[in-house]
Design a protein around this motif. Sequence first.
Motif, PDB file in Angstrom:
ATOM      1  N   PRO A 124      20.649  34.526  36.633  1.00  0.00           N
ATOM      2  CA  PRO A 124      21.543  35.684  36.969  1.00  0.00           C
ATOM      3  C   PRO A 124      22.524  35.275  38.163  1.00  0.00           C
ATOM      4  O   PRO A 124      23.285  36.140  38.642  1.00  0.00           O
ATOM      5  CB  PRO A 124      20.416  36.708  37.729  1.00  0.00           C
ATOM      6  CG  PRO A 124      19.563  35.425  38.370  1.00  0.00           C
ATOM      7  CD  PRO A 124      19.294  34.281  37.358  1.00  0.00           C
ATOM      8  N   ASP A 125      22.853  34.107  38.324  1.00  0.00           N
ATOM      9  CA  ASP A 125      23.773  33.574  39.445  1.00  0.00           C
ATOM     10  C   ASP A 125      25.152  34.027  39.106  1.00  0.00           C
ATOM     11  O   ASP A 125      25.993  33.971  39.831  1.00  0.00           O
ATOM     12  CB  ASP A 125      23.727  32.032  39.438  1.00  0.00           C
ATOM     13  CG  ASP A 125      22.307  31.566  40.092  1.00  0.00           C
ATOM     14  OD1 ASP A 125      21.744  30.455  39.833  1.00  0.00           O
ATOM     15  OD2 ASP A 125      21.569  32.425  40.560  1.00  0.00           O
ATOM     16  N   ALA A 126      25.328  34.230  37.688  1.00  0.00           N
ATOM     17  CA  ALA A 126      26.933  34.642  37.189  1.00  0.00           C
ATOM     18  C   ALA A 126      27.123  35.923  37.695  1.00  0.00           C
ATOM     19  O   ALA A 126      28.529  36.308  37.998  1.00  0.00           O
ATOM     20  CB  ALA A 126      26.909  34.626  35.953  1.00  0.00           C
ATOM     21  N   MET A 127      26.315  36.778  38.156  1.00  0.00           N
ATOM     22  CA  MET A 127      26.629  38.144  38.472  1.00  0.00           C
ATOM     23  C   MET A 127      27.328  38.278  39.747  1.00  0.00           C
ATOM     24  O   MET A 127      26.872  37.625  40.844  1.00  0.00           O
ATOM     25  CB  MET A 127      25.266  38.950  38.657  1.00  0.00           C
ATOM     26  CG  MET A 127      25.538  40.499  39.028  1.00  0.00           C
ATOM     27  SD  MET A 127      26.095  41.422  37.662  1.00  0.00           S
ATOM     28  CE  MET A 127      24.824  41.624  36.779  1.00  0.00           C
ATOM     29  N   GLY A 128      28.488  38.605  39.754  1.00  0.00           N
ATOM     30  CA  GLY A 128      29.393  38.987  41.048  1.00  0.00           C
ATOM     31  C   GLY A 128      30.009  37.522  41.118  1.00  0.00           C
ATOM     32  O   GLY A 128      31.091  37.504  42.196  1.00  0.00           O
ATOM     33  N   ALA A 129      29.852  36.454  40.438  1.00  0.00           N
ATOM     34  CA  ALA A 129      30.634  35.217  40.630  1.00  0.00           C
ATOM     35  C   ALA A 129      32.076  35.172  40.147  1.00  0.00           C
ATOM     36  O   ALA A 129      32.413  36.301  39.495  1.00  0.00           O
ATOM     37  CB  ALA A 129      29.884  34.059  40.154  1.00  0.00           C
ATOM     38  N   ARG A 130      32.828  34.209  40.431  1.00  0.00           N
ATOM     39  CA  ARG A 130      34.147  34.033  39.873  1.00  0.00           C
ATOM     40  C   ARG A 130      34.078  33.701  38.309  1.00  0.00           C
ATOM     41  O   ARG A 130      33.196  32.719  38.178  1.00  0.00           O
ATOM     42  CB  ARG A 130      34.932  32.985  40.526  1.00  0.00           C
ATOM     43  CG  ARG A 130      35.185  33.710  42.170  1.00  0.00           C
ATOM     44  CD  ARG A 130      35.644  32.401  42.971  1.00  0.00           C
ATOM     45  NE  ARG A 130      36.162  33.030  44.169  1.00  0.00           N
ATOM     46  CZ  ARG A 130      35.312  32.863  45.289  1.00  0.00           C
ATOM     47  NH1 ARG A 130      33.972  32.782  45.011  1.00  0.00           N
ATOM     48  NH2 ARG A 130      35.631  33.527  46.322  1.00  0.00           N
ATOM     49  N   PHE A 131      34.812  34.284  37.498  1.00  0.00           N
ATOM     50  CA  PHE A 131      34.862  34.046  36.137  1.00  0.00           C
ATOM     51  C   PHE A 131      35.153  32.811  35.789  1.00  0.00           C
ATOM     52  O   PHE A 131      34.248  32.129  35.008  1.00  0.00           O
ATOM     53  CB  PHE A 131      36.061  35.099  35.577  1.00  0.00           C
ATOM     54  CG  PHE A 131      35.953  35.022  34.015  1.00  0.00           C
ATOM     55  CD1 PHE A 131      37.011  35.816  33.367  1.00  0.00           C
ATOM     56  CD2 PHE A 131      34.821  34.406  33.332  1.00  0.00           C
ATOM     57  CE1 PHE A 131      36.800  35.908  31.952  1.00  0.00           C
ATOM     58  CE2 PHE A 131      34.939  34.533  31.817  1.00  0.00           C
ATOM     59  CZ  PHE A 131      35.802  35.143  31.334  1.00  0.00           C
ATOM     60  N   ARG A 132      36.141  32.061  36.562  1.00  0.00           N
ATOM     61  CA  ARG A 132      36.320  30.670  36.262  1.00  0.00           C
ATOM     62  C   ARG A 132      35.460  29.701  36.578  1.00  0.00           C
ATOM     63  O   ARG A 132      35.199  28.718  35.722  1.00  0.00           O
ATOM     64  CB  ARG A 132      37.729  30.292  37.078  1.00  0.00           C
ATOM     65  CG  ARG A 132      37.987  28.848  36.713  1.00  0.00           C
ATOM     66  CD  ARG A 132      39.572  28.707  37.368  1.00  0.00           C
ATOM     67  NE  ARG A 132      39.842  27.117  36.835  1.00  0.00           N
ATOM     68  CZ  ARG A 132      41.218  26.947  36.857  1.00  0.00           C
ATOM     69  NH1 ARG A 132      42.058  27.551  37.100  1.00  0.00           N
ATOM     70  NH2 ARG A 132      41.745  25.702  36.308  1.00  0.00           N
ATOM     71  N   GLU A 133      34.544  30.064  37.677  1.00  0.00           N
ATOM     72  CA  GLU A 133      33.425  29.058  37.695  1.00  0.00           C
ATOM     73  C   GLU A 133      32.142  29.304  36.822  1.00  0.00           C
ATOM     74  O   GLU A 133      31.672  28.122  36.667  1.00  0.00           O
ATOM     75  CB  GLU A 133      32.868  29.575  39.118  1.00  0.00           C
ATOM     76  CG  GLU A 133      33.980  29.054  40.392  1.00  0.00           C
ATOM     77  CD  GLU A 133      33.540  29.637  41.810  1.00  0.00           C
ATOM     78  OE1 GLU A 133      34.202  29.430  42.764  1.00  0.00           O
ATOM     79  OE2 GLU A 133      32.282  30.527  41.773  1.00  0.00           O
ATOM     80  N   ILE A 134      32.019  30.394  36.270  1.00  0.00           N
ATOM     81  CA  ILE A 134      31.003  30.560  35.424  1.00  0.00           C
ATOM     82  C   ILE A 134      31.209  29.850  34.108  1.00  0.00           C
ATOM     83  O   ILE A 134      30.492  29.092  33.578  1.00  0.00           O
ATOM     84  CB  ILE A 134      30.735  32.253  34.928  1.00  0.00           C
ATOM     85  CG1 ILE A 134      30.466  32.965  36.212  1.00  0.00           C
ATOM     86  CG2 ILE A 134      29.787  32.177  33.955  1.00  0.00           C
ATOM     87  CD1 ILE A 134      30.792  34.364  36.251  1.00  0.00           C
ATOM     88  N   TRP A 135      32.422  30.136  33.400  1.00  0.00           N
ATOM     89  CA  TRP A 135      32.644  29.359  32.218  1.00  0.00           C
ATOM     90  C   TRP A 135      33.850  28.257  32.400  1.00  0.00           C
ATOM     91  O   TRP A 135      34.940  28.171  31.695  1.00  0.00           O
ATOM     92  CB  TRP A 135      33.341  30.472  31.278  1.00  0.00           C
ATOM     93  CG  TRP A 135      32.225  31.485  30.837  1.00  0.00           C
ATOM     94  CD1 TRP A 135      32.365  32.840  30.852  1.00  0.00           C
ATOM     95  CD2 TRP A 135      31.232  31.155  30.021  1.00  0.00           C
ATOM     96  NE1 TRP A 135      31.201  33.568  30.573  1.00  0.00           N
ATOM     97  CE2 TRP A 135      30.597  32.301  29.938  1.00  0.00           C
ATOM     98  CE3 TRP A 135      30.390  30.214  29.552  1.00  0.00           C
ATOM     99  CZ2 TRP A 135      29.141  32.525  29.329  1.00  0.00           C
ATOM    100  CZ3 TRP A 135      29.330  30.126  28.799  1.00  0.00           C
ATOM    101  CH2 TRP A 135      28.747  31.321  28.817  1.00  0.00           C
ATOM    102  N   SER A 136      33.669  27.393  33.341  1.00  0.00           N
ATOM    103  CA  SER A 136      34.565  26.201  33.572  1.00  0.00           C
ATOM    104  C   SER A 136      34.794  25.494  32.319  1.00  0.00           C
ATOM    105  O   SER A 136      35.833  24.934  32.118  1.00  0.00           O
ATOM    106  CB  SER A 136      33.925  25.531  34.761  1.00  0.00           C
ATOM    107  OG  SER A 136      32.544  24.973  34.484  1.00  0.00           O
ATOM    108  N   GLU A 137      33.586  25.121  31.515  1.00  0.00           N
ATOM    109  CA  GLU A 137      33.920  24.394  30.578  1.00  0.00           C
ATOM    110  C   GLU A 137      34.634  24.822  29.204  1.00  0.00           C
ATOM    111  O   GLU A 137      34.978  24.035  28.398  1.00  0.00           O
ATOM    112  CB  GLU A 137      32.558  23.888  29.896  1.00  0.00           C
ATOM    113  CG  GLU A 137      31.589  25.134  29.184  1.00  0.00           C
ATOM    114  CD  GLU A 137      30.618  25.808  30.000  1.00  0.00           C
ATOM    115  OE1 GLU A 137      29.845  26.543  29.439  1.00  0.00           O
ATOM    116  OE2 GLU A 137      31.080  25.984  31.284  1.00  0.00           O
ATOM    117  N   ILE A 138      34.806  26.071  29.217  1.00  0.00           N
ATOM    118  CA  ILE A 138      35.702  26.808  28.249  1.00  0.00           C
ATOM    119  C   ILE A 138      37.009  27.258  28.860  1.00  0.00           C
ATOM    120  O   ILE A 138      37.645  27.970  28.112  1.00  0.00           O
ATOM    121  CB  ILE A 138      35.057  27.461  27.393  1.00  0.00           C
ATOM    122  CG1 ILE A 138      34.430  28.832  28.098  1.00  0.00           C
ATOM    123  CG2 ILE A 138      33.828  26.919  26.432  1.00  0.00           C
ATOM    124  CD1 ILE A 138      34.072  30.045  27.240  1.00  0.00           C
TER     125      ILE A 138
END
Length: 811
Positions: free
Chosen positions: A82-96
């Motif tokens: 659940p760490d992605a909730m409220g996080a920055r989009f770029r940090e969540i999917w940095s690999e793509i």
Amino acid sequence: MSEADPGAAPFFLRAEGEAAAVMRARDWSTSPLGQPEEWPQELRSVVALMLPSKFPMFAAWGDELGFLYNDAYSQILGEKHPDAMGARFREIWSEIWDDISPLIDRAMSGEASYFENLPLTMNRRGFDEETWFTFSYSPLYDSSGTVRGMFCACTETTDQMLAERAASTSEQRYRTLFESIDEGFGVLQFLPTADGEAEDYYHLEANAAFIAHTGIDDALGQKVRSRLPDEAPRWIERFSAVRKTGIPVRFEERLEETGRLIDVYAFRVEPKELDQVALLFRDITAKRRDDERLRELAATLERRFEEALAERKILADIVENTDAFVQVVDLDFRFLAINRASANEFERVFGVLPKVGDSMLDLLADQPEHQADVGAIWSRALAGEEFTEVAEFGDPNRARRHYEIKFNALRDAEGRLIGAYQFVHDVTQRVEGERRLLETQDALRQSQKLETLGQITGGVAHDFNNLLTPIVGSLDLIRRRHDDDPRMARLLDGALQAAERASTLVQRLLAFSRRQVLRPRATPVAELVENMSELIRRSIGPRIAVELDFAPDLKLAQVDPNQLELALLNLAVNARDAMDGVGTLRISARNETIGHRPPLNAGDYVRLEVSDTGRGMDAETLRRATEPFFTTKDVGHGTGLGLSSVSGLVAQSGGDFALASEIGEGTTATLWLPEAVDTGEVSTAKRSSAPQEARTAAVLLVDDEPLVRDGAAEMLADGGFAVASAASGGEALKMLADGVAAEILVTDYAMPGMTGIELAQQARALRPGLKVLLISGYPAEAEADDQLKTIPRLDKPFRQDELLRALAELG
């Protein structure tokens, strides 16, 4: 940006699901989105839309694209949740990010886009994996019209793409092996035979080696007996022995087409029901070549000369006697040669017998259309073109057939073009078979569409029953309380009639989708029709005569009598409309024994016919008459479900339904109903009697639909019952454990988390002797539950007197 109400609580506090729970638990002070109480209304609305959806969705908002998503999308995130909730989009999917950032830029510039099966290498579980997604990006605007974020709805298609890749690879490997091996391989399909016909097979598959070794380049689809008339008996004898016993055989055979000697291994293709035999063979001609060469050297010159003459004679005989039609024509369209089969076929098709020296065009001078067709195709060959094509020739009044024609140029020793020749095979049966195959495939697609439509209508009927239950119950109660007000009573009667018509429509939907619950029993059809004859006469009007004709020894039919009544009323009303209210309606029934005739199994049936003297139907209307929602009536005057529901009832009962009609000759509807085997319980679906007197008692009412629950509670309270209500099985069990007074449990069947059957079992464990009445808006879903047979049931929608009667019958 719109201003949020500073005192408003986070709107997701009331939302259900894991994503909402993560939102409630998160410390929003570290999120680029800030506190939820300060979120703009536009963002709140998008999140409120996402959370309950079963489809994967996410939204990114603000300059740093804070990330929010629903439960379905958490499965895609994997360990990022659940760490992605409220996080920055770029940090969540940095690999793509490099792959998707151009797409995000398009969305943030106000451009909506859609991508299908986009490949992405993602790291969701601690390792890189190849994935595919189909998704759309849409811009999100604030109240001033400025793009402030983006919204995505997506679905992962990785499994589908990997499966298609694997299937393609497997098919390619098989095809490469099949086509590259030197051994000939082919499959022959057994042809079912009619009485007096000899067994036969046709070529279903053949690889390149098969064609090269046998020289049969046009074998596919051809019958063995017609392709190899002289050799067929011994080949077919071997094929049939292998097909019937499953024991492979091995033998040597010399092929007439190529002269090659082959070593054949024949085996049955499993499963046995396919009726197929496979051949695997190798060319052993070289092994015997030396022997043949020695015999040739030993022959005398005279023998060689005789053999040469014999060879020419054999070749002439083959050309003369082959099933192929052979014609040779010079540049002036005159026959240089024509074999017997071709001459006979020419006469059969065009009505004139050709011979060598005749002009083909002169023979067809009195048939200009056919002369033009024949002249056009031969002109191509006489110009030096070599080709093969399938064409149709012949006078429709005589015989018009399909032919596969192979044309070749005829040249002299110096290579000059002097004419053309053709080899022709009649492929009418093959073309007709291909047409029937296309029709069968189309019928299958239509069947699949109807099955899907049936599933949809079944679901609609379920929801509609839940809506009708409080409507019918409430109108019934209000009608009872305003019985002394004529105007109100008239309005309420009209509303109740409309609700009853809606209930009937639901039953038709269930009948069409074959999801209605049938209670078949031994039914005397004649008695049932006679009992409802007065109802039929009232329904079709006084100007239509009703004739009844039943065999005196008519057997009992195994059918649901209530549904049969409804089917007969549908047919009677259709007949009334077809006769414009004037004519004769005839209902008759006879016993009939039927052999195997799909979809009917062999056995005894009651044949029930409903005939009218109406206007009748043309062929196209008759073909579509039983299609769901097809009607010839004006908009608003017919649902198009009447005949389809009758067809659904009969099919679901193990019988068959057919229509026969001609313009001006009326229509006959025929229902084949299985003869009853167990005649212990005989029913004619008589109308229900007045409600029994129900003693008052404490009732625990359970239904997850508030409208149904409130309406049923009002009916029970008005009937003198003490009512306690619960919205779920879990809540009801807690109330019983806490000591709520309850002698009777009235529960819905289909509820989230626990069915009514499961609730009844656990409730009786808490309260032995507790009486249970099950109510269901979609009877078919409950009928599949074996436990239902031990619990009384009342189907939705119901009136108060039906509910009270059902409670009284509990004892």
